[in-house]
Design a protein around this motif. Structure first.
Motif, PDB file in Angstrom:
ATOM      1  N   MET A  45       0.859  -1.184   0.000  1.00  0.00           N
ATOM      2  CA  MET A  45       0.000   0.000   0.000  1.00  0.00           C
ATOM      3  C   MET A  45       0.897   1.236   0.000  1.00  0.00           C
ATOM      4  N   PRO A  46       1.268   1.720  -1.173  1.00  0.00           N
ATOM      5  CA  PRO A  46       2.170   2.875  -1.231  1.00  0.00           C
ATOM      6  C   PRO A  46       1.600   4.069  -0.467  1.00  0.00           C
ATOM      7  N   GLY A  47       2.461   4.736   0.276  1.00  0.00           N
ATOM      8  CA  GLY A  47       2.050   5.929   1.009  1.00  0.00           C
ATOM      9  C   GLY A  47       1.514   5.672   2.394  1.00  0.00           C
ATOM     10  N   ILE A  48       1.337   4.400   2.781  1.00  0.00           N
ATOM     11  CA  ILE A  48       0.849   4.071   4.124  1.00  0.00           C
ATOM     12  C   ILE A  48       2.018   3.496   4.920  1.00  0.00           C
ATOM     13  N   THR A  49       2.191   4.000   6.130  1.00  0.00           N
ATOM     14  CA  THR A  49       3.271   3.516   6.984  1.00  0.00           C
ATOM     15  C   THR A  49       2.798   3.463   8.431  1.00  0.00           C
ATOM     16  N   THR A  50       3.656   2.935   9.285  1.00  0.00           N
ATOM     17  CA  THR A  50       3.333   2.762  10.700  1.00  0.00           C
ATOM     18  C   THR A  50       4.437   3.400  11.529  1.00  0.00           C
ATOM     19  N   ARG A  51       4.052   4.031  12.624  1.00  0.00           N
ATOM     20  CA  ARG A  51       5.024   4.671  13.498  1.00  0.00           C
ATOM     21  C   ARG A  51       4.606   4.504  14.953  1.00  0.00           C
ATOM     22  N   LEU A  55       2.855   3.831  24.548  1.00  0.00           N
ATOM     23  CA  LEU A  55       3.455   3.874  23.220  1.00  0.00           C
ATOM     24  C   LEU A  55       2.357   3.536  22.226  1.00  0.00           C
ATOM     25  N   LEU A  56       1.972   4.523  21.420  1.00  0.00           N
ATOM     26  CA  LEU A  56       0.875   4.354  20.470  1.00  0.00           C
ATOM     27  C   LEU A  56       1.423   3.841  19.140  1.00  0.00           C
ATOM     28  N   VAL A  57       0.736   2.887  18.558  1.00  0.00           N
ATOM     29  CA  VAL A  57       1.074   2.394  17.228  1.00  0.00           C
ATOM     30  C   VAL A  57       0.063   3.017  16.284  1.00  0.00           C
ATOM     31  N   VAL A  58       0.579   3.871  15.376  1.00  0.00           N
ATOM     32  CA  VAL A  58      -0.280   4.692  14.536  1.00  0.00           C
ATOM     33  C   VAL A  58      -0.001   4.384  13.063  1.00  0.00           C
ATOM     34  N   VAL A  59      -1.061   4.269  12.278  1.00  0.00           N
ATOM     35  CA  VAL A  59      -0.954   3.972  10.856  1.00  0.00           C
ATOM     36  C   VAL A  59      -1.513   5.158  10.066  1.00  0.00           C
ATOM     37  N   GLY A  60      -0.798   5.547   9.002  1.00  0.00           N
ATOM     38  CA  GLY A  60      -1.268   6.620   8.142  1.00  0.00           C
ATOM     39  C   GLY A  60      -0.214   7.016   7.134  1.00  0.00           C
ATOM     40  N   THR A  61      -0.428   8.160   6.514  1.00  0.00           N
ATOM     41  CA  THR A  61       0.563   8.684   5.570  1.00  0.00           C
ATOM     42  C   THR A  61       1.689   9.339   6.371  1.00  0.00           C
ATOM     43  N   PRO A  62       2.858   9.520   5.767  1.00  0.00           N
ATOM     44  CA  PRO A  62       3.941  10.204   6.496  1.00  0.00           C
ATOM     45  C   PRO A  62       3.527  11.584   7.007  1.00  0.00           C
ATOM     46  N   ASP A  63       2.802  12.364   6.191  1.00  0.00           N
ATOM     47  CA  ASP A  63       2.354  13.689   6.645  1.00  0.00           C
ATOM     48  C   ASP A  63       1.361  13.576   7.796  1.00  0.00           C
ATOM     49  N   GLY A  64       0.460  12.611   7.699  1.00  0.00           N
ATOM     50  CA  GLY A  64      -0.505  12.395   8.775  1.00  0.00           C
ATOM     51  C   GLY A  64       0.173  11.982  10.067  1.00  0.00           C
ATOM     52  N   LEU A  65       1.191  11.138   9.972  1.00  0.00           N
ATOM     53  CA  LEU A  65       1.922  10.699  11.161  1.00  0.00           C
ATOM     54  C   LEU A  65       2.692  11.856  11.790  1.00  0.00           C
TER      55      LEU A  65
END
Length: 160
Positions: free
Chosen positions: A82-88, A140-150
């Motif tokens: 899924m291009p553009g989606i990442t986890t932080r 510690l929150l695990v968050v998924v979204g776009t780099p800008d959203g993160l």
């Protein structure tokens, strides 16, 4: 991977596993509530090379350090197509305006288009927290979204 559980009469229980290096790594849960991190000698898996007593808070932090990266790695793997989606991983620090407040109060999804998919707290995973989940310092929150959203989510959790 197999975890061996060994009763230690008068002391508590040892739980350990054999690492690829040949060492055994584990914990001793003492009957009095104490916990020790243990590592065996390389040449003798029954002999202890290091035994480190941990407070409950230290054990929780260690569990978060070890657990959250595994979850994030799994989610990254799941999202690789899924291009553009990442986890932080994003922490709730002492100065966070959301310490003691609920996930719903952040307006995270509406404001950033990100999703908080799990929270690691004191070594425990809280998957899919609802809007009434209350944050605490050191979560510690695990968050998924776009780099800008993160990036926006990190700013919200730090500055409001």
């Amino acid at each position: 991977m197999n975890v061996d559980v060994t009763a230690l009469p008068g002391i508590g229980v040892r739980k350990d596993f054999s690492a690829r290096s040949g060492r055994r790594i584990g914990v001793v849960d003492h009957r009095d509530g104490g916990i020790d991190l243990i590592v065996s000698k390389l040449d003798d898996p029954d002999a202890c090379a290091a035994q480190i007593p941990l407070t409950a808070d230290e054990a929780a932090v260690l569990a978060n350090l070890l657990g959250a990266p595994q979850l994030v790695a799994k989610l990254r793997e799941d999202h690789r197509d899924m291009p553009g989606i990442t986890t932080r991983q994003l922490p709730i620090g002492e100065d966070s305006p959301y310490e003691g407040r609920t996930l719903g109060e952040t307006g995270m999804r509406t404001r950033t288009k990100t999703s908080i998919v799990a929270v690691m707290r004191a070594g425990q995973l809280h998957p899919s927290p609802g809007p009434d989940f209350t944050f605490a310092v050191d979560d510690l929150l695990v968050v998924v979204g776009t780099p800008d959203g993160l990036d926006a989510a990190a700013k919200i959790l730090t500055h409001g």
